[in-house]
Motif scaffolding. Structure first.
Motif, PDB file in Angstrom:
ATOM      1  N   PHE A 128       7.676  -8.935  10.060  1.00 54.74           N
ATOM      2  CA  PHE A 128       8.740  -9.928  10.660  1.00 54.74           C
ATOM      3  C   PHE A 128      10.116  -9.864  10.515  1.00 54.74           C
ATOM      4  CE2 PHE A 128       4.741 -12.586  10.585  1.00 54.74           C
ATOM      5  CZ  PHE A 128       4.752 -13.349  11.966  1.00 54.74           C
ATOM      6  N   SER A 129      10.335  -8.613   9.720  1.00 55.72           N
ATOM      7  CA  SER A 129      11.709  -8.491   9.305  1.00 55.72           C
ATOM      8  C   SER A 129      12.542  -8.034  10.482  1.00 55.72           C
ATOM      9  CB  SER A 129      11.979  -7.139   8.596  1.00 55.72           C
ATOM     10  OG  SER A 129      11.695  -6.176   8.957  1.00 55.72           O
ATOM     11  N   GLY A 130      12.293  -7.774  11.714  1.00 56.87           N
ATOM     12  CA  GLY A 130      13.114  -7.643  12.935  1.00 56.87           C
ATOM     13  C   GLY A 130      13.170  -8.903  13.864  1.00 56.87           C
ATOM     14  N   TRP A 131      12.717 -10.012  13.412  1.00 59.44           N
ATOM     15  CA  TRP A 131      12.684 -11.112  14.102  1.00 59.44           C
ATOM     16  C   TRP A 131      13.711 -12.116  13.334  1.00 59.44           C
ATOM     17  CZ3 TRP A 131      12.687 -13.239  18.654  1.00 59.44           C
ATOM     18  CH2 TRP A 131      12.176 -14.804  18.586  1.00 59.44           C
ATOM     19  N   SER A 132      14.766 -12.301  14.222  1.00 56.64           N
ATOM     20  CA  SER A 132      15.987 -13.228  13.482  1.00 56.64           C
ATOM     21  C   SER A 132      15.583 -14.458  13.158  1.00 56.64           C
ATOM     22  CB  SER A 132      17.150 -13.059  14.583  1.00 56.64           C
ATOM     23  OG  SER A 132      16.763 -13.829  15.879  1.00 56.64           O
ATOM     24  N   CYS A 137       6.872 -17.056   7.802  1.00 54.15           N
ATOM     25  CA  CYS A 137       6.531 -16.039   6.747  1.00 54.15           C
ATOM     26  C   CYS A 137       7.430 -15.563   5.834  1.00 54.15           C
ATOM     27  CB  CYS A 137       5.916 -15.027   7.490  1.00 54.15           C
ATOM     28  SG  CYS A 137       5.337 -13.416   6.452  1.00 54.15           S
ATOM     29  N   PRO A 138       7.453 -16.111   4.557  1.00 48.54           N
ATOM     30  CA  PRO A 138       8.283 -15.665   3.468  1.00 48.54           C
ATOM     31  C   PRO A 138       8.124 -14.073   3.036  1.00 48.54           C
ATOM     32  CG  PRO A 138       6.405 -16.849   2.498  1.00 48.54           C
ATOM     33  CD  PRO A 138       6.321 -16.794   3.965  1.00 48.54           C
ATOM     34  N   TYR A 139       8.359 -13.133   3.848  1.00 48.88           N
ATOM     35  CA  TYR A 139       8.032 -11.712   3.676  1.00 48.88           C
ATOM     36  C   TYR A 139       8.977 -11.008   2.516  1.00 48.88           C
ATOM     37  CZ  TYR A 139      11.670 -10.886   6.951  1.00 48.88           C
ATOM     38  OH  TYR A 139      13.021 -10.911   7.498  1.00 48.88           O
ATOM     39  N   ASP A 140       8.802  -9.933   1.897  1.00 45.31           N
ATOM     40  CA  ASP A 140       9.494  -9.433   0.978  1.00 45.31           C
ATOM     41  C   ASP A 140      10.252  -8.285   1.844  1.00 45.31           C
ATOM     42  OD1 ASP A 140      10.713  -7.586  -0.833  1.00 45.31           O
ATOM     43  OD2 ASP A 140       8.888  -7.418  -1.866  1.00 45.31           O
ATOM     44  N   PRO A 141      11.853  -8.535   1.920  1.00 44.12           N
ATOM     45  CA  PRO A 141      12.551  -7.568   2.614  1.00 44.12           C
ATOM     46  C   PRO A 141      12.419  -6.299   2.552  1.00 44.12           C
ATOM     47  CG  PRO A 141      13.819  -9.583   2.195  1.00 44.12           C
ATOM     48  CD  PRO A 141      12.445  -9.569   1.433  1.00 44.12           C
ATOM     49  N   ALA A 142      11.931  -6.051   0.852  1.00 40.80           N
ATOM     50  CA  ALA A 142      11.821  -4.456   0.615  1.00 40.80           C
ATOM     51  C   ALA A 142      10.447  -3.795   1.278  1.00 40.80           C
ATOM     52  CB  ALA A 142      11.920  -4.491  -0.880  1.00 40.80           C
ATOM     53  N   ASP A 143       9.582  -4.674   1.376  1.00 42.36           N
ATOM     54  CA  ASP A 143       8.140  -4.438   1.831  1.00 42.36           C
ATOM     55  C   ASP A 143       7.547  -5.199   2.880  1.00 42.36           C
ATOM     56  OD1 ASP A 143       5.875  -3.088   2.047  1.00 42.36           O
ATOM     57  OD2 ASP A 143       5.220  -3.523   0.036  1.00 42.36           O
ATOM     58  N   VAL A 147       2.220  -8.940   2.110  1.00 43.56           N
ATOM     59  CA  VAL A 147       2.337 -10.364   2.078  1.00 43.56           C
ATOM     60  C   VAL A 147       2.449 -10.652   0.424  1.00 43.56           C
ATOM     61  CG1 VAL A 147       1.432 -12.628   2.330  1.00 43.56           C
ATOM     62  CG2 VAL A 147       1.052 -10.653   3.958  1.00 43.56           C
ATOM     63  N   PRO A 148       3.633 -11.450   0.013  1.00 45.27           N
ATOM     64  CA  PRO A 148       3.652 -11.912  -1.251  1.00 45.27           C
ATOM     65  C   PRO A 148       2.536 -12.576  -1.797  1.00 45.27           C
ATOM     66  CG  PRO A 148       5.709 -12.250  -0.130  1.00 45.27           C
ATOM     67  CD  PRO A 148       4.718 -11.782   1.245  1.00 45.27           C
ATOM     68  N   GLN A 149       2.154 -12.500  -2.848  1.00 44.07           N
ATOM     69  CA  GLN A 149       1.152 -13.256  -3.761  1.00 44.07           C
ATOM     70  C   GLN A 149       1.358 -14.628  -3.888  1.00 44.07           C
ATOM     71  OE1 GLN A 149      -1.795 -11.480  -4.546  1.00 44.07           O
ATOM     72  NE2 GLN A 149      -0.941  -9.844  -3.113  1.00 44.07           N
ATOM     73  N   GLY A 150       0.487 -15.168  -4.095  1.00 45.70           N
ATOM     74  CA  GLY A 150       0.349 -16.712  -4.462  1.00 45.70           C
ATOM     75  C   GLY A 150       0.682 -17.668  -3.277  1.00 45.70           C
ATOM     76  N   LEU A 151       1.060 -17.466  -2.105  1.00 46.26           N
ATOM     77  CA  LEU A 151       1.406 -17.969  -0.899  1.00 46.26           C
ATOM     78  C   LEU A 151       0.201 -19.256  -0.607  1.00 46.26           C
ATOM     79  CD1 LEU A 151       2.585 -15.676   1.727  1.00 46.26           C
ATOM     80  CD2 LEU A 151       3.787 -17.122   0.187  1.00 46.26           C
ATOM     81  N   ALA A 152       0.677 -20.581  -0.240  1.00 48.98           N
ATOM     82  CA  ALA A 152      -0.078 -21.578   0.025  1.00 48.98           C
ATOM     83  C   ALA A 152      -0.799 -20.907   1.523  1.00 48.98           C
ATOM     84  CB  ALA A 152       0.496 -22.810   0.371  1.00 48.98           C
TER      85      ALA A 152
END
Length: 434
Positions: A128-132, A137-143, A147-152
């Protein structure tokens, strides 16, 4: 191309004097709960069966936990000229009695060579990094593909495809393909670029509840993409609507109360062009659980829009089985005009109509799931009908319990039932030309 040549109309459900139909090809069918898509041979019998465990070893069939639900399968010719079958599935562990775990119904798209069944491509994660705009989705900009761990669970779902139903291809180059996805459980439409040789798709556009025009819509299932008069368009069947909130309450929205909606892209913004039925505040202006919308040709070659109104002749909103119809509308002066509902007679009645598609000149292919899902006592099967020629009856086509705003027409059945007894729950059928 698969060796699919001839389909015969030989079932006693059709008048024995009916001629055999030389389709110049065969059928591709999705078995929703059967862990497979199927193809027919020259006699209409199943000649090929691709099981999902070939690509995903977790998909061992509906009697196992977890198991996989297979939605749309489609034949396409790729950029390199090879024919491939593209399809989608979602994995579910229902052993705990629900599908609410974070990992339930996470979806994947893939394609295999139509002849050799060798894997062609897979889309299993999203970037989703290219969608302004915020997509939830709380993605990690570096990767961003991890998907980050521990999301609801809701956040985890929004970072993935959550029970996607349909894919409409837009374009393909040497760098990859672009397409629109009906991300059903996330109640959104996604435009995704899938880079060649990668399984992480780059999200380019999101149409969801953050858009004013999306408003109360939920559970999109079928997509038709087309450029018309230089304008990108999307035709979408939307199974239901949210019941909560001021706008939903004003429209008396809720489960099973669906729409067919046309979207257009003007200057980079996707907006609703029309909805069917149109919004009427203070009344239930909906159709009953729509699926499988498509632009087709009627018996005189005129363009119409048809969709499976899964419970179009049922006695209440929603449900798992009842009596379905095929609803026919057309575009006129920038709006949808109702033409009628095809209602199959007697023992041929559709339990839960799911899909309608073009089958050669002057014929349509109609898929009946029997029920929403398995187990089901109603038969699942497909039919060939003569493409109707309908005039506007002066009704709105809005579903009502007494059918008073619908014009029911009995279709001419040319062949069927097809594939009866060969699938658990048919989701879609598609003609595969020779």
């Amino acid at each position: 191309m698969l060796a699919l040549i001839l389909l015969l109309a030989c079932d006693p459900g059709v008048d024995s004097a009916a001629p055999a139909l030389d389709l110049g090809g065969g059928l591709l069918a999705s078995d929703l709960s059967g862990n497979a898509w199927l193809t027919t041979d020259a006699s209409g019998e199943v000649s090929g069966r691709f099981t999902l465990d070939t690509l995903d070893p977790r998909c061992q069939g509906k009697d196992q936990q977890p198991y996989c639900l297979l939605f749309q399968s489609s034949l396409r010719t790729a950029l390199d000229g090879r024919d491939e079958v593209a399809f989608t599935w979602s994995i579910l562990d229902s052993s705990d009695g629900d599908d609410d775990d974070a990992t339930d119904l996470i979806g994947t798209y893939a394609a295999v060579d139509a002849n050799t069944l060798e894997p062609r491509w897979t889309l299993s994660t999203l970037d989703f990094s290219g969608w302004s705009r915020d997509a939830g989705c709380p993605y990690d900009p570096a990767d961003p593909c991890t998907v980050p761990q521990g999301l609801a669970a809701p956040d985890y779902w929004r970072c993935h495809l959550h029970m996607p139903h349909d894919l409409a291809m837009v374009d393909e180059t040497d760098d990859g393909w672009t397409g629109w996805i009906a991300d059903s459980r996330n109640s959104r439409l996604l435009e995704v670029f899938s880079p060649a040789g990668q399984s992480c798709g780059r999200v380019r556009t999101v149409v969801d509840g953050a858009d004013p025009d999306w408003a109360i819509y939920e559970s999109p299932n079928a997509l038709h993409y087309e450029v018309r008069d230089g304008v990108e368009t999307l035709l979408v069947s939307i199974k239901g609507t949210h019941a909560a909130g001021a706008e939903a309450e004003a429209q008396l929205a809720g489960e099973g109360k669906g729409k067919v909606v046309s979207w257009e892209n003007h200057d980079g913004r996707w907006a609703e062009a029309w909805s069917f039925p149109p919004v009427t505040l203070g009344s239930e202006a909906f159709v009953n659980t729509p699926h499988g919308v498509a632009r087709l040709r009627d018996g005189e070659g005129n363009e119409v829009i048809a969709f499976a109104q899964s419970l179009g002749a049922h006695e209440q909103w929603g449900g798992t089985t009842g009596e379905g119809t095929v609803t026919v509308i057309r575009e006129r002066d920038g709006q949808a005009e109702y033409l009628g509902d095809l209602r199959f007679p007697g023992k041929f009645a559709l339990g839960f109509s799911r899909d309608v598609s073009q089958l050669g000149d002057g014929r349509w292919l109609v898929t009946d799931s029997g029920c929403l899902t398995d187990p089901c006592d109603a038969p699942t099967r497909a039919w060939v009908i003569a493409a109707p020629v309908l005039d506007a009856p002066g009704l709105g086509g809005t579903w009502r319990a007494d059918g008073s705003d619908q014009h029911f027409v009995e279709p001419e059945i040319l062949a069927g039932p097809l594939l009866e007894g060969e699938a658990t729950v048919l989701y879609s059928t598609e003609w595969m030309p020779e």
